[in-house]
Design an enzyme around this catalytic site. Sequence first.
Site, PDB file in Angstrom:
ATOM      1  N   CYS A 287       0.681  -1.504  -0.116  1.00  0.00           N
ATOM      2  CA  CYS A 287      -0.331   0.034   0.443  1.00  0.00           C
ATOM      3  C   CYS A 287       1.123   1.386   0.090  1.00  0.00           C
ATOM      4  CB  CYS A 287      -0.831  -0.225   1.407  1.00  0.00           C
ATOM      5  SG  CYS A 287      -1.617  -1.463   0.745  1.00  0.00           S
TER       6      CYS A 287
ATOM      7  N   HIS B  49      -1.842   7.853   6.481  1.00  0.00           N
ATOM      8  CA  HIS B  49      -2.125   6.611   5.577  1.00  0.00           C
ATOM      9  C   HIS B  49      -3.747   5.836   6.161  1.00  0.00           C
ATOM     10  CE1 HIS B  49      -1.436   2.885   3.420  1.00  0.00           C
ATOM     11  NE2 HIS B  49      -1.492   1.900   4.732  1.00  0.00           N
TER      12      HIS B  49
ATOM     13  N   HIS C  91      -9.339   2.778   0.604  1.00  0.00           N
ATOM     14  CA  HIS C  91      -8.518   2.784   0.595  1.00  0.00           C
ATOM     15  C   HIS C  91      -8.009   1.698  -0.566  1.00  0.00           C
ATOM     16  CE1 HIS C  91      -4.258   1.356   0.506  1.00  0.00           C
ATOM     17  NE2 HIS C  91      -4.194   0.555   2.121  1.00  0.00           N
TER      18      HIS C  91
END
Length: 417
Positions: free
Chosen positions: A164, A297, A334
């Site tokens: 990620c 994040h 996400h």
Amino acid sequence: MSDLRSNDPGKTIVVTGVGVVSPYGVGLDCLQEGMLAGRCCLAPTKDGYAGFVGTTAAVCGLPLSTNRADSRYSRSDRMAMGAARDAVRNFDCESAALRESGVLMASTVAGLSEIDPRIAEDPAAWYRRGGLARAASYPAAHVADAVGEHLGIRGPRCAISAACASSAMAIALAANMLLDGAATMMLAGGSDALCPFTLSGFSSLQALDPEPCRPFDQHRKGLNLGEGAAVLVLETLAAALARKAGVLAVLRGWAMTNDAFHSTAPQTQGNGLADCMHLCMEMAEVSGDEIGYVNAHGTGTPLNDVAESNAYETVFRERHRPIPVSSTKSYFGHCLGAAGALESAITIVALRCGALLPTLRLTDPIESPSVEWLRGELRREALPLAMSVSAGFGGSNTALIFGSGGFGDGEFGGGRS
């Protein structure tokens, strides 16, 4: 220009174009409008993914149709091609600046989105029915190839897949390539499509929230998955000035670290992420007090959000007032390998608009004295500097510091060539 690295335009990395394909539509203007309005794109998934019931954010249709309407381009490829085209829309496609540029694209899903789960019933029959052409898109490198082919780019072409943090790393590595002289311009970013395999994978890890996620909330339950692509045009300030390109932002600092802790779990105290932010600030030659906003994040998972908040405590403890932090994954989920690039684009929006974007649905935030968790209404505030933070499985961490441009009236998209 006194705040630029070594006062040397040849060593200062700037952003001269940003292209986006997101659940809000095509272009940074669409992203900006949707986010400033506080519009959430997360919605219940219906019949798109067999056996999955949950909340996702999908791009509504693809923005790009190619003359080669063949099946070797995956959904991730096509989103990347659309974002790249959007980033350079003001270029003459035959210009030397674009032709000789480089491409560094990230993806974690790549062409796996093209695999029908029913392949397990009879793989040979599935490939005979046309699946074999799709197999060309399976490698993560194919996303970079698709962008390069679509735009006729002859410079270096690279791919990265580091979970990620991938597309944030792509931006950092592209900046290093510019400083090393590997290219005079780089297109850097990431693209990832929604895919049954990633949905089932995160579901098996019990990491998904069936409702719209609540990053940094005491009662958070997990993340939602989204899809999209973003591409930044990076070059040195010297090159941008030479071709009279508008500068959207300055990439003041970047850093990458690894937790060296666990294959999926973050280190509880966030030590690796804290080190990454410190290194990024050292490179940018700025203090914690000079950072006006952090785009976190902020996945909404129990483990990530605690580790991340601990990292902010370590990095910003000496700051004179709490650091404003929010997670924009609360707007459209996400996006995995594309997340870092999309969030870099959002950070540039925040700088240009002087906007502190709140985390949606954050009602009972994690206690963190050094952090001001942004929630509720959008707040307007001048932002000379902002940081975008990314983390991923395997302990990968990346931090990017962006500063306001101010060297021209660049529009969202490529500068003049």
